[in-house]
Enzyme design. Structure first.
Site, short mmCIF file in Angstrom:
data_model
loop_
_atom_site.label_atom_id
_atom_site.label_comp_id
_atom_site.label_asym_id
_atom_site.label_seq_id
_atom_site.Cartn_x
_atom_site.Cartn_y
_atom_site.Cartn_z
N PHE A 1 -12.19 22.31 14.17
CA PHE A 1 -12.76 21.09 13.62
C PHE A 1 -13.62 20.45 14.69
CE2 PHE A 1 -12.02 18.04 10.10
CZ PHE A 1 -11.67 18.94 9.13
N LEU B 1 -17.34 13.45 -0.25
CA LEU B 1 -17.18 14.11 1.04
C LEU B 1 -17.21 15.64 0.93
CD1 LEU B 1 -16.60 13.30 3.94
CD2 LEU B 1 -14.21 13.76 3.48
N GLN C 1 -17.24 4.66 10.82
CA GLN C 1 -17.72 6.04 10.90
C GLN C 1 -18.52 6.45 9.67
OE1 GLN C 1 -14.88 9.56 10.80
NE2 GLN C 1 -15.77 9.70 12.82
N ARG D 1 -18.44 13.46 14.97
CA ARG D 1 -19.12 13.04 13.75
C ARG D 1 -20.29 12.10 13.98
NH1 ARG D 1 -13.87 12.33 9.81
NH2 ARG D 1 -13.54 14.55 9.55
N GLU E 1 -15.50 18.57 6.98
CA GLU E 1 -15.95 19.16 8.23
C GLU E 1 -15.45 20.60 8.32
OE1 GLU E 1 -15.68 16.13 11.12
OE2 GLU E 1 -15.32 17.55 12.73
N ARG F 1 -13.87 8.18 15.36
CA ARG F 1 -12.66 8.95 15.12
C ARG F 1 -12.97 10.44 15.11
NH1 ARG F 1 -10.51 11.30 10.72
NH2 ARG F 1 -11.84 10.32 9.18
N HIS G 1 -17.55 6.39 5.74
CA HIS G 1 -16.35 7.20 5.59
C HIS G 1 -15.07 6.56 6.09
CE1 HIS G 1 -13.98 10.74 5.17
NE2 HIS G 1 -13.79 10.90 6.45
N HIS H 1 -19.67 9.75 7.94
CA HIS H 1 -19.42 11.20 7.96
C HIS H 1 -20.73 11.92 7.71
CE1 HIS H 1 -17.74 15.10 6.98
NE2 HIS H 1 -16.57 14.69 7.39
N GLY I 1 0.84 -1.19 0.00
CA GLY I 1 0.00 0.00 0.00
C GLY I 1 0.87 1.24 0.00
N ALA I 2 0.52 2.20 -0.87
CA ALA I 2 1.34 3.40 -0.99
C ALA I 2 0.52 4.65 -0.74
CB ALA I 2 2.00 3.44 -2.36
#
Lengths: 233, 129, 140, 595
Positions: D115, D247, D235, D281, D250, D410, D368, D237, D11-12
């Site tokens: 936030f 999205l 979660q 959230r 927020e 989160r 999300h 969102h 994974g990058a």
């Protein structure tokens, strides 16, 4: 409503040369062209190959030629292009299957302009300071998502694959005009080469093609001036 | 096997770039055109003058036909205006923000400065022949 | 607030030629305007139709236009100033044009050797052009 | 084909690249990615990365820690949260030193914006903690990290999809990857493997996640007997574009935007009297759901308005008495909106013909972020049971890992922070491990398990299409394992997913070729998604309480006596085995969570 897709297909395991194939799918005016491609792949012909990921114009996977212009399939809606849609792979890069092109040459040019921050002075304890105006100077070119829509829309790039190309210039601009960076001179040497900025003929295809609305030609113009004047301002 | 990356001239023309691409193509065509006929003209003039060469005189006669003059005038004027626009943008990159406006301005100037002279040219040529 | 940082950059022929193209273009326009202005003031306008006058403006020698009844205007032009003016103009025009041809060709040719040969060829073409033109200007 | 590297990173995205930067300093490292690195989903993160820099106003890492613990509904492990919030400050400066173009304050420092859930613990007011680069912070982090990887000459295998994890005698020794360009299977022999593969939003119908966000990493580890932790906590969102799920950051509410119902009322005042629209959230998503259930969705439809028009913002800011740091009353102009939220404006204009400067945006909750995932400790080492036994050589970081810093919910901006802090930590530790240990022999015929799976997809009966199964799964999961959950609904979801898994055996792909066969990989990904959906639904069904993102109508209260513990789900042949482990609590005893 019915939408007609005309897709340029090429399967190296079967075909000698590319050919068009037609598909009819059900589409809404607000559907992305990518949704239509997905419909074809999921329910009609699973062999259709294309790249996609985020589906809202941020990842830059699905750049292709839609009705003759480079666009992101996920940022073009059916109502923008009408009910007959012609889809072809990007120009100027080797097609490996259907709408997938070999991106390696593109990233090679990208790497050639040192697309990374260089400042070997020991960093301060906290952040390096930068004024709002200095930050604003290169804001536009930080938006680049490396989708290759610009580079593959450039007649200079079609003519010669060695041309560094708009996308790499955008990256160079992002660092050269960053007040914290210290490798502008090295990058400008690269840009000053035969296949560098002087091959840009202000055609504006790149600016028109950019899905992030970066003023690419303007950025290249600023690079030309930086080389010419020998200073960055 | 992957297909070659080569983009044929026609494939390139099929790209639906906006005005900028049209201007680029016209700029190249008119530029090459000017080089070709000025080049031939100079050589023909030289040979005609020095050796009384028949072919050279014939060439010069073609150059003087009003149709050809119209073509040359188009090329020179277009090339000059488009070149000026490009030069201005290159020297002042800030202008590129207004590239669409500049293009319209260029066309406006072109239409006026090509239209009137060519109207008179055609009129005098037709009436004199 | 904005900083201006100096950079060093190696001069390169590509850049010089790019600059030459821009400035020769602008200068050619300027020269053309001067020539025309002077031609008008010399009375050329009243004697010639427009296309003939255009050529007469840019290259005023009696042999240039064969099929017209042009008065002998070369007298007014045959002085050192206008000769130098014409030579300069042909220098810019030929340079601009041939460099343009080079740009177009090099867009489509990437083999370094071929490019080098092409450059030599075009340079010679430019020299030849200059010699022809200078000869015509000075000795006609 | 076989390759050998000391550290393999799968994974990058943000975590993978951060790990690569650090691992490569101490060991021979390669990064495998199924997309080109710059295509990773980190790039779509918008609002900011949380760190208590205090460049705009007073802030402390301890406050950040408490906010995160509270945000997690006390399910987060407090030692790891403390570690993350302390590390946040230096690591954000480090990103800046790598050239990340943060927005700036007038003094030239990194700009910060408020936030959801970020508070000054003393006054209880919202604090500016999210360090941002316009509304493309994730994009800038991803680009900056990839740029540094190029600078450091890190080896990448682009478009290599990892399909299996190799384990010999309980020690991780490599991965099997499928090269998209040729269809060839490659074995990567490694001393340590870092899984940084991201989340699995595509389990749900409406999601902000990418098409490629299919949780391959968790699918692979589940199949290899490694448990998944806290999978029931996913979660939603609050503000995704209606129907599309794209999205809306927020940050819009951070800049003063408010949520309005069909009566044009700011309903969040009722649900979270202090934090209002900037509550956590899960709280906002639930409030939106309740509003819509009570028929106050706009035009009776299932969406609400997010309003960031300057007039509205200024009206409510005045009502709240919101001020700039210098004490002058808060004002937002159309130009500010355009400068601070350019991408949001672009999305709204492109996809909905809505101009946020003059019109409200139609939004609904969208799937999300996965709080759960592969259980790891604070150093990124993967834990394989409830006694916290470490699997040597295996690391996980980023969204696919469950450290667990996010607990049951989160906090906004902590995702990017998680990536960089734990990406770095796991990179450092993986290289250390590689230096201290030798290569473990690969199992015999390492690609066998993978080949079986692919052959099954090539040779299936063809009665089913993978896309149909995916669609059915997404629908049932969104309806029944979404914002609000009930016993019956989740029961139905479990049964449905099991039925779909049966039907998955009948899938046969159209594309029988080898070069760029995206068909077979998409089908394989559906297999992963089904496994994850099953584990998620079963974990959720068992947890008879409401906590954070897991909200049940039949058990609306949090039950700390019975459920203050992490779920560990093991995927067995025909069932999911659940075990539990305690939550680490250091400084903050569980309290009622009020915003």
């Amino acid at each position: 409503m019915k939408v007609k897709l005309r897709i340029l297909r090429y399967d190296p395991e079967k075909d000698k040369r590319p050919h068009f194939e037609n598909y009819v799918v059900e589409g809404q005016p607000n559907d992305q062209v990518l949704d239509l491609l997905n419909q074809v792949k999921w329910y009609q012909d699973g062999t259709l190959a294309y790249r996609r990921s985020c589906a809202h114009g941020i990842c830059g996977s699905d750049a292709m030629r839609i009705n003759g212009v480079n666009r992101l399939a996920c940022k073009v809606l059916v109502k923008d292009v009408g009910r007959k849609i012609k889809i072809e792979p990007l120009l100027g890069m080797p097609v490996v299957k259907d709408l997938i092109v070999d991106m390696e040459p593109f990233f090679e040019h990208y790497r050639s302009v040192m697309p990374y921050f260089v400042n070997d002075d020991p960093p301060p304890q906290r952040e390096r300071l930068q004024s709002i105006v200095e930050r604003e100077r290169f804001d536009d070119t930080t938006k680049c998502i490396l989708c290759a829509a610009c580079t593959t829309s450039c007649p200079s790039f079609w003519a010669s694959g060695e041309y560094i190309g708009p996308a790499a210039f955008v990256q160079a601009h992002r660092f050269i005009f960053d007040s914290r960076d210290r490798a502008a001179a090295e990058r400008l040497v690269v840009l000053n080469e035969r296949m560098g900025v002087w091959r840009c003929h202000d055609i504006f295809n790149c600016t028109e093609a950019c899905p992030r609305e970066i003023e690419i030609t303007k950025a290249i113009g600023e690079l030309k001036m930086a080389v010419a004047k020998g200073r960055i301002d | 096997m992957a297909l070659s990356r080569r983009v044929s001239f026609l494939a390139g023309l099929r790209y639906r770039g906006k005005q900028g691409m049209l201007n680029f193509i016209l700029h190249r065509i008119t530029g090459l055109g000017i080089v070709a006929f000025v080049g031939i003209h100079v050589v023909a003039g030289f040979f005609g003058q020095q050796f009384g060469d028949d072919l050279s005189f014939a060439l010069n006669t073609i150059y003087e036909s009003w149709q050809f003059q119209l073509f040359v005038y188009f090329s020179v004027l277009y090339h000059a205006l488009n070149g000026t626009r490009l030069t201005l943008m290159d020297l002042f990159p800030k202008l590129m923000r207004f590239q669409r406006e500049l293009l319209w301005l260029q066309w406006a100037i072109f239409v006026v400065s090509f239209g009137f002279p060519s109207y008179f040219l055609i009129q005098t040529s037709l009436s004199s022949s | 607030m904005r900083t201006s940082r100096p950079i060093r950059s190696s001069g390169f022929i590509e850049y010089v030629l790019w600059l030459f193209t821009r400035f020769s273009g602008l200068l050619l326009l300027l020269f053309a305007a001067i020539s025309m202005g002077v031609a008008f003031s010399l009375g050329g306008r009243t004697l010639l139709d427009l296309p003939t006058m255009t050529r007469w403006v840019f290259f005023p020698n009696p042999n240039h236009v064969v099929n017209s009844d042009i008065p002998d205007v070369s007298v007014g032009w045959s002085n050192a100033f206008w000769q130098i003016f014409s030579v300069l103009m042909i220098f810019l025009a030929a340079g601009h044009g041939i460099n343009g041809v080079r740009m177009v060709l090099e867009d489509y040719i990437s083999r370094p050797l071929l490019v080098a040969m092409l450059r030599v060829l075009l340079f010679m073409l430019w020299l030849a052009c200059m010699i022809f033109a200078v000869y015509v200007i000075l000795y006609s | 084909m076989q390759h050998q590297y000391e550290v393999i990173i799968v994974g990058a995205g943000g975590a993978g690249l951060m790990a690569a930067l650090y691992a490569s300093r101490g060991a021979r490292t390669a990064v495998l990615s199924k997309l080109y690195p710059v295509r990773s989903h980190t790039g779509t993160a918008q609002g900011g990365v949380g760190a208590a820099l205090g460049s705009e106003e007073e802030d402390r890492p301890e406050w950040h820690t408490f906010d995160t613990v509270k945000g997690s509904d006390y399910l987060g492990d407090q030692d790891t949260i403390e570690f993350m919030c302390e590390q946040a400050v230096p690591v954000v400066y480090e990103l800046e030193h790598m050239g990340l173009p943060f927005n700036r304050t007038p003094e030239g420092r990194i700009a910060q914006r408020p936030f959801g859930g970020h508070t000054n613990n003393e006054t209880g007011k919202n604090v500016r903690r999210a360090c941002y680069a316009a509304d493309r912070t994730g994009h800038m982090i991803l680009q900056t990290l990839y740029q540094q990887c190029i600078k450091n000459n890190i080896t990448f295998f682009d478009e290599f999809q990892v399909l299996d994890l190799l384990i010999t005698d309980g020690v991780c020794c490599g991965v099997v990857a499928y090269e998209l360009a040729t269809g060839e299977l490659h074995t990567f022999h490694a001393k340590s493997v870092i899984i940084a593969i991201g989340g699995w939003g595509r389990v749900w119908e409406i999601t902000s996640n990418a098409h490629s966000y299919t949780g391959d990493g968790v699918g692979i580890t589940l199949r290899r007997g490694i448990p998944a932790e806290d999978m029931e906590f996913y979660q939603f969102h609050p503000t995704g574009i209606y129907k599309l799920g794209i999205l809306i950051t927020e940050g819009v509410r951070g800049e003063g935007g408010v949520l309005l119902n069909s009566e044009n009322a700011r309903f969040m005042e009722t649900y979270a009297p202090t934090a209002k629209d900037l509550a956590s959230r899960d709280v906002v998503s639930r409030a939106m759901y309740l509003e819509m259930r009570d028929g106050r969705g706009i035009d009776g439809k299932r969406y609400l308005n997010l309003d960031v028009r300057p007039d509205t913002v200024n009206k409510y800011a005045q009502k709240d008495g919101r001020t700039f740091p210098d004490g002058s009353p808060y004002r937002l102009s159309a130009a500010d909106v355009m400068a601070k939220l350019p991408d949001i404006i672009d999305f709204c204009r492109t996809y909905m013909d809505v101009d946020p400067v003059t019109q409200p945006m139609p939004v609904q909750p969208t799937a999300h972020y996965a709080m759960g995932g592969i259980p790891t400790d604070v150093h990124g080492r993967v834990l394989i049971d409830e006694k916290n036994t470490v699997m040597p050589g295996l690391y996980a970081a980023g969204e696919c890992a469950c450290v667990s810093v996010h607990g049951a919910n989160r906090l906004g901006t902590n995702s990017l922070l998680d990536l960089i802090v734990f990406g770095k930590e796991s990179g450092v530790r993986a290289a250390e491990f590689a230096n201290q240990n030798g290569f473990v022999a690969l199992p015999d015929d390492p690609v066998d398990f993978t080949r079986q799976q692919l052959d099954a997809l090539r040779n299936g009966s063809g009665k089913e299409k993978a896309a149909d199964l995916r669609q059915e799964m997404q629908k049932v999961m969104f309806d029944h394992v979404g914002v609000f959950r009930t016993q019956d609904g989740m029961r139905e979801a479990v049964d449905k997913v099991r039925e779909l898994k049966e039907r998955f055996q009948e899938v046969r792909v159209d594309d029988q070729g080898y070069l760029y066969n995206t068909d077979i990989l998409e089908a394989w990904e559906v297999g992963c998604l089904l496994d994850i959906a099953e584990v998620t639904a079963v974990s959720a069904l068992e947890r008879t309480e409401s906590r954070g993102a897991h909200a049940r109508e039949d058990y609306p209260k949090r039950d700390d006596k019975k459920w203050l513990k992490h779920t560990l789900a093991f995927l067995k042949k025909d069932e999911v085995e659940l075990r539990y482990k305690p939550v680490t609590i250091t400084k903050f005893q569980p309290k009622a969570r009020v915003y």
